[in-house]
Design a protein around this motif. Structure first.
Motif, PDB file in Angstrom:
ATOM      1  N   HIS A   5       0.831  -1.196   0.000  1.00 58.76           N
ATOM      2  CA  HIS A   5       0.000   0.000   0.000  1.00 58.76           C
ATOM      3  C   HIS A   5       0.871   1.255   0.000  1.00 58.76           C
ATOM      4  O   HIS A   5       2.001   1.234   0.516  1.00 58.76           O
ATOM      5  N   SER A   7       2.373   4.771   1.169  1.00 57.37           N
ATOM      6  CA  SER A   7       2.641   5.259   2.519  1.00 57.37           C
ATOM      7  C   SER A   7       1.664   6.366   2.905  1.00 57.37           C
ATOM      8  O   SER A   7       1.025   6.991   2.041  1.00 57.37           O
ATOM      9  N   GLU A   8       1.556   6.588   4.207  1.00 60.95           N
ATOM     10  CA  GLU A   8       0.687   7.660   4.703  1.00 60.95           C
ATOM     11  C   GLU A   8       1.121   9.012   4.133  1.00 60.95           C
ATOM     12  O   GLU A   8       0.296   9.856   3.783  1.00 60.95           O
ATOM     13  N   ARG A   9       2.430   9.218   4.054  1.00 59.53           N
ATOM     14  CA  ARG A   9       2.949  10.503   3.552  1.00 59.53           C
ATOM     15  C   ARG A   9       2.577  10.696   2.092  1.00 59.53           C
ATOM     16  O   ARG A   9       2.156  11.795   1.694  1.00 59.53           O
ATOM     17  N   VAL A  11       0.025   9.300   0.469  1.00 57.54           N
ATOM     18  CA  VAL A  11      -1.433   9.502   0.380  1.00 57.54           C
ATOM     19  C   VAL A  11      -1.792  10.943   0.773  1.00 57.54           C
ATOM     20  O   VAL A  11      -2.639  11.583   0.150  1.00 57.54           O
ATOM     21  N   SER A  12      -1.152  11.451   1.806  1.00 56.35           N
ATOM     22  CA  SER A  12      -1.426  12.826   2.249  1.00 56.35           C
ATOM     23  C   SER A  12      -1.022  13.837   1.183  1.00 56.35           C
ATOM     24  O   SER A  12      -1.749  14.802   0.913  1.00 56.35           O
ATOM     25  N   CYS A  39      -7.278   1.727   1.019  1.00 52.18           N
ATOM     26  CA  CYS A  39      -6.564   2.982   0.724  1.00 52.18           C
ATOM     27  C   CYS A  39      -7.535   4.098   0.319  1.00 52.18           C
ATOM     28  O   CYS A  39      -7.269   5.279   0.568  1.00 52.18           O
ATOM     29  N   ARG A  42      -8.544   5.441   3.534  1.00 54.74           N
ATOM     30  CA  ARG A  42      -7.478   6.281   4.073  1.00 54.74           C
ATOM     31  C   ARG A  42      -7.475   7.649   3.396  1.00 54.74           C
ATOM     32  O   ARG A  42      -7.341   8.686   4.047  1.00 54.74           O
ATOM     33  N   VAL A  46      -8.087  11.475   5.007  1.00 57.10           N
ATOM     34  CA  VAL A  46      -7.147  12.590   4.841  1.00 57.10           C
ATOM     35  C   VAL A  46      -7.848  13.791   4.232  1.00 57.10           C
ATOM     36  O   VAL A  46      -7.666  14.933   4.667  1.00 57.10           O
TER      37      VAL A  46
END
Length: 266
Positions: A5, A7-9, A11-12, A39, A42, A46
């Motif tokens: 998947h 990364s959070e960074r 996706v942000s 995702c 997620r 965000v």
């Protein structure tokens, strides 16, 4: 098979729409989002957080401007200004000056043999002139804006007429204090409603001009020539003036729909 998947960074950054993300990473994120519900959830979280932060920032900036302020005290002059047009202000000043000049003439310059009161001669036409000026298209710089408002018909016409009478009647009341109030008040009101009634047919400005011409020819000229008040300025004529006032008001009420088009009745 293990699914990798974003990364959070990443996706942000994608949710914020950053333009410096490499094209291959953007393509990989979008391809992954098409098949991965986790995702997508997620990303939604965000986006929701970013939107809430944006709304809160905007509200923080706007809240001081939207907070109701203390209402100012009522000012009759400010209220009257909201009912008039810029063209009416100099005319209302001139009306007051003309009325005071007529009063001075009656008190000091009129000969003892002359029984004609200049105040009585002018009283019926003074408000008519004011209504004509307030309704003249050429003198109203806000005509196009006013014509597009929902209350641009009879409501606005009556507001401007009342604003004229609020200035003219007290001035005449002071100037005509030596004569019977009914002798000038009833003709004044009759001419005003007559102008409004005829204005629904030929336009307010034309109606005012016609009535003023008739008054000058039939009443003012004979009175000045004979140095005696015309029959219309005696107490015997008061019932006629009262009937004309009521008739004019009834015509305006019955034909109120004729004033819906502001531009057609100028």
């Amino acid at each position: 098979m293990t699914v990798e998947h974003p990364s959070e960074r990443l996706v942000s950054r994608y949710a914020r729409g950053e333009v410096d993300i490499p094209a291959d990473e953007v393509w990989a994120v979008e391809s992954h989002l098409e098949s991965c519900a986790v995702c997508r959830a997620r990303l939604a979280d965000v986006v929701e957080g970013s939107t809430a932060a944006l709304v809160q920032a905007v509200w923080t900036d706007l809240e001081p401007q939207l907070t109701p302020k203390a209402r100012p005290r009522w000012n009759p002059l400010r209220g009257l200004a909201g009912w008039t047009t810029p063209a009416m202000v100099p005319w209302l000043v001139m009306t007051t000056a003309v009325t005071l000049v007529a009063l001075l003439f009656d008190r000091f310059a009129r000969s003892p043999d002359n029984e004609v009161s200049v105040v009585l001669l002018l009283a019926p036409v003074l408000p008519v002139l004011g209504v004509a000026v307030s309704w003249a298209k050429a003198l109203d710089p806000m005509h196009e804006i006013v014509a597009s408002t929902p209350r641009a018909g009879l409501y606005l016409l009556l507001r401007r007429t009342v604003s004229v009478l609020l200035v003219v009647i007290p001035t005449l009341l002071f100037a005509g204090s030596g004569t019977s109030t009914a002798l000038w008040l009833l003709p004044c009101l009759a001419f005003t409603t007559g102008t409004l009634a005829l204005g629904g047919l030929v336009g307010v400005t034309r109606a005012a001009a016609g009535l003023i011409a008739v008054w000058a020819a039939v009443i003012i000229a004979p009175s000045v020539a004979m140095a005696q008040p015309s029959f219309a300025l005696h107490h015997n004529g008061l019932p006629v003036w009262g009937a004309l006032f009521v008739l004019g008001a009834l015509v305006v009420a019955v034909r109120r729909g004729a004033y819906a088009d502001l531009g057609a009745h100028r």
